[in-house]
Design an enzyme around this catalytic site. Structure first.
Site, PDB file in Angstrom:
ATOM      1  N   GLU A   1      -0.652   9.741  15.936  1.00 45.80           N
ATOM      2  CA  GLU A   1      -1.725  10.287  16.744  1.00 45.80           C
ATOM      3  C   GLU A   1      -1.305  11.622  17.359  1.00 45.80           C
ATOM      4  O   GLU A   1      -2.094  12.572  17.416  1.00 45.80           O
ATOM      5  CB  GLU A   1      -2.080   9.279  17.840  1.00 45.80           C
TER       6      GLU A   1
ATOM      7  N   HIS B   1      -6.130   6.334  16.658  1.00 50.63           N
ATOM      8  CA  HIS B   1      -6.258   6.004  18.081  1.00 50.63           C
ATOM      9  C   HIS B   1      -6.857   4.608  18.262  1.00 50.63           C
ATOM     10  O   HIS B   1      -6.422   3.834  19.121  1.00 50.63           O
ATOM     11  CB  HIS B   1      -7.138   7.045  18.771  1.00 50.63           C
TER      12      HIS B   1
ATOM     13  N   ASN C   1      -3.821   6.303 -16.677  1.00 53.17           N
ATOM     14  CA  ASN C   1      -3.754   6.724 -18.072  1.00 53.17           C
ATOM     15  C   ASN C   1      -4.413   8.091 -18.258  1.00 53.17           C
ATOM     16  O   ASN C   1      -3.917   8.934 -19.007  1.00 53.17           O
ATOM     17  CB  ASN C   1      -4.433   5.675 -18.953  1.00 53.17           C
TER      18      ASN C   1
END
Length: 720
Positions: free
Chosen positions: A71, A49, A450
């Site tokens: 929103e 918002h 990794n």
């Protein structure tokens, strides 16, 4: 259309929005794990918002459009009409990627390009409760949904005042509506300010002759009163410019949402509720203000007996009867300012020059022998050290800025590999020099990826081994003296040193005899060799053998080192040690011939004297035995001093240094001691010379070259 990147409002918006976007990545991943966390859900909604509001003010329509739809989705989630799931979060995370791309375009001065239509089409069904999506929805021209009493309707281009009065949801307030409010206030002021009656509707007020374009602080406060349904009359003395800084301007979340509804949602000014005090009656004994009648499901404002955060400075005076005549609280002063990083760098450079002057005076003090001068230089030394520490702290940033991206990285990688992984972050508030924070981002991404790819097993393998289905990866940061320790650990399958030795032979990195002599610790370090990988298939994640080699090189460039330990079947731990700052460098001063050189103290492991006649040769490399481990030995004089070096005899000074995960011994002519130096760039003649990191000014005014240990070994080690 190009944007003015020097515009102050635009830059403030970019700073605020960037902070929100940095936090959204971590918040969204956490929300997927804890979908019932209402506070977290509201925080994500407010972030979208806020970005939408700022973008609307700056007329960034493409940014407003995608934020508005996002929103709407989170508004449904807040109302419990839709649940968080992986599919929804995949789409929202793509929205986050698009927002980051848009902000990159804004920073470069370009108007942000529209979001991909397929992403908007994917968002559209999510703005409806499940099962209520319209049949045959046309994605390109579909109106915005109305998902509930507090949901925002479809945005329409530039509605007029009369058109706006028919709307029942929250588009942004138009210029005409705001002007109408101002006209109504001016009209009331012209009639003697007789009460706080509601202003006329925007459609009616357009024909009313307003005053000037500017309003006073009192008029603005009165507009806020009417928008919030306070009905504040002239019985309360108006606030003056002097009083405007007083009082508590904070409001609660519910009151803020209610104010947004009043500003955006109804298309006409708020009306006083029934039973509200007469316009000319002061609110001192009103027992608390009521919300506007059209507030609907919004909670009422806090009663006057409690801390009414919504009251402005002018209204505090009208409530003294309720508060027993207590004086209005003054607003807290600003505790932080935004400073351009270039200014911080300039200040740090000046402090560096001051450190050099301090070192020079310390040298002169020992030669002069004057007690008064000695005391003055000692005091200067203390003050300079404190100033240096204070300025360094201004350059520090929490490492959370780097850590915040990893929940998203781990989440996406785990889904692509069909693994279940939980990431735990520790020590996010640990401070680090801003230059190091930026430089650490890529190496840490490689290490975390990794751990997920190579370390964590599939859920089926983990269950067969008696482990939980979900793997656990911990990324932590702690400060240890003038260094920072980063740790990446996992509870995966660990590493088998025998497999690593066989892979090294298979890839031609060493012969079988050399591989057999490797200790388990040395075998683990094979993963940092260029071209080394235990993967049999190359994918977009791993298999090429370049990731960990890049990590080792980058960490060495930052004067750090990396260590690895592992236990088969239990998991692995990688530890990265780095200096807190690169601006001022602690060094060990040594002498070669008649020239001084500085070795970065972060690379130095130990110093000892050695009978140079008691060395050995292995594979044509001179070595020494230190605690039953052989260490290669090099004579720096042969590399860095011109002319023939005299044959070594007698006792020599050996400095053992780290280069990545390797330890080597450097023989030097003599040792001076530790000294803090400021790195100065090399001139054109020496720029790019292997093994030299820069230069500095010593305490006696001379010049010392700062050595780059990894560069020295890469360039000269084969020479002996």
């Amino acid at each position: 259309m190009s944007l003015d990147t020097d515009d102050e409002i635009l830059n403030d918006f970019l700073v605020e929005a960037s902070e929100l976007l940095d936090g959204l990545g971590e918040q969204l991943v956490e929300l997927e794990r804890t979908p019932d966390d209402k506070d977290l859900l509201n925080s994500v909604f407010r972030s979208f918002h806020t970005i939408k509001g700022g973008a609307g003010f700056l007329n960034l329509e493409n940014l407003v459009k995608i934020c508005h739809r996002s929103e709407d989705v989170f508004n449904l989630l807040r109302q419990g009409q839709r649940q968080v799931d992986s599919n929804l979060m995949d789409i929202i995370l793509q929205v986050l990627d698009v927002l980051n791309r848009m902000f990159d375009e804004i920073r470069s001065g370009e108007e942000p390009a529209p979001a991909p239509q397929e992403l908007l089409d994917a968002l559209e069904p999510l703005t409806y409760p499940p099962g209520e999506e319209p049949a045959g929805m046309a994605p390109a021209a579909a109106p915005e949904p109305s998902a509930g009493p507090s949901a925002e309707p479809a945005e329409t281009p530039m509605p007029g005042p009369a058109e706006a009065s028919a709307q029942t949801g929250g588009g942004d307030i138009t210029d005409e509506e705001f002007e109408a409010l101002l006209d109504a206030m001016q009209e009331q002021k012209g009639q003697g300010g007789g009460g706080a009656a509601s202003p006329a509707s925007p459609a009616q007020s357009q024909t009313t002759g307003g005053g000037g374009d500017l309003i006073t602080d009192e008029e603005f406060e009165q507009i806020l009163d009417e928008l919030q349904g306070k009905g504040n009359g002239t019985g309360a003395p108006p606030s003056t410019g002097k009083d405007a800084g007083k009082g508590d301007d904070e409001i609660s979340e519910q009151e803020f949402e209610q104010l947004l509804d009043n500003l955006h949602g109804k298309g006409h000014p708020p009306r006083p509720v029934e039973g509200q005090a007469a316009p000319k009656t002061a609110q001192g004994g009103a027992g608390g203000a009521q919300p506007p009648a059209h507030g609907g499901d919004k909670p009422a404002a806090a009663p006057s007996g409690g801390p009414d955060k919504e009251q402005g400075p002018g209204r505090e005076q009208g409530k003294e009867g309720d508060k027993g005549g207590a004086p209005a609280r003054s607003a807290p002063a600003e505790t932080s300012v935004r400073v351009d990083t270039k200014r911080l760098d300039d200040i740090m450079n000046l402090v560096g020059e001051l450190v050099l002057v301090r070192n020079r005076l310390a040298t002169l003090r020992s030669r002069m022998g004057d007690e008064q001068v000695s005391k003055a230089v000692t005091n200067l030394d203390v003050v300079t050290a404190d100033l240096q520490t204070a300025v360094m702290k201004t350059r520090m940033q929490p490492i959370k800025k780097v850590f915040g991206r990893f929940p998203r990285v781990v989440r996406d990688l785990a889904r692509s590999l069909k693994k279940e992984v939980n990431l735990e972050l520790q020590g996010e508030d640990t401070d680090l020099d801003k230059n190091l924070v930026e430089a650490l981002s890529d190496p840490l991404v490689h290490l975390v990826r990794n751990a997920v790819d190579h370390g964590i097993e599939s859920p089926e393998e983990r269950e067969a081994a008696g482990k939980p289905r979900a793997g656990h990866v911990v990324l932590s940061a702690t400060q240890e003296g003038d260094h920072i320790l980063l740790t990446i650990s996992d509870d995966g399958k660990g590493m088998d040193p025998e497999i690593l030795r066989n892979k090294a032979v298979e890839k031609g990195l060493m012969d079988e005899e050399a591989a057999a002599r490797l200790s388990d610790h040395d075998a683990y370090n094979l993963i940092f060799r260029a071209g080394f990988s235990t993967k049999t298939e190359i994918s977009d994640v791993s298999g090429r053998g370049v990731g960990m080699d890049v990590v080792k090189t980058r960490i060495a460039q930052l004067n750090g080192r990396i260590e690895i330990t592992s236990e088969l079947g239990k998991g692995s731990i990688l530890r990265v040690r780095l200096p807190l700052t690169l601006a001022i460098l602690p060094t060990l001063m040594v002498v070669l011939g008649k020239q001084r050189f500085a070795l970065p103290l972060a690379n130095v492991s130990e110093i000892f004297d050695l009978d140079l006649s008691r060395t050995n040769r292995v594979d044509d490399q001179e070595v020494i035995m230190v605690r039953n481990r052989s260490i290669p030995l090099y004579y720096l004089r042969r590399w860095l001093v011109s002319g023939d070096a005299p044959p070594p005899d007698g006792v020599g000074h050996v400095v053992v240094v780290f280069s990545g995960n390797q330890r080597v011994g450097f023989v030097v002519d003599s040792l001076i001691g530790q000294e803090e130096v400021v790195i100065k760039p090399l001139g054109n003649v020496l720029h790019g010379v292997p093994g030299l990191a820069g230069a500095t000014i010593t305490g006696d005014g001379g010049i010392a070259l700062i050595l780059d240990v990894p560069g020295l070994l890469n360039s000269y080690a084969r020479r002996g």
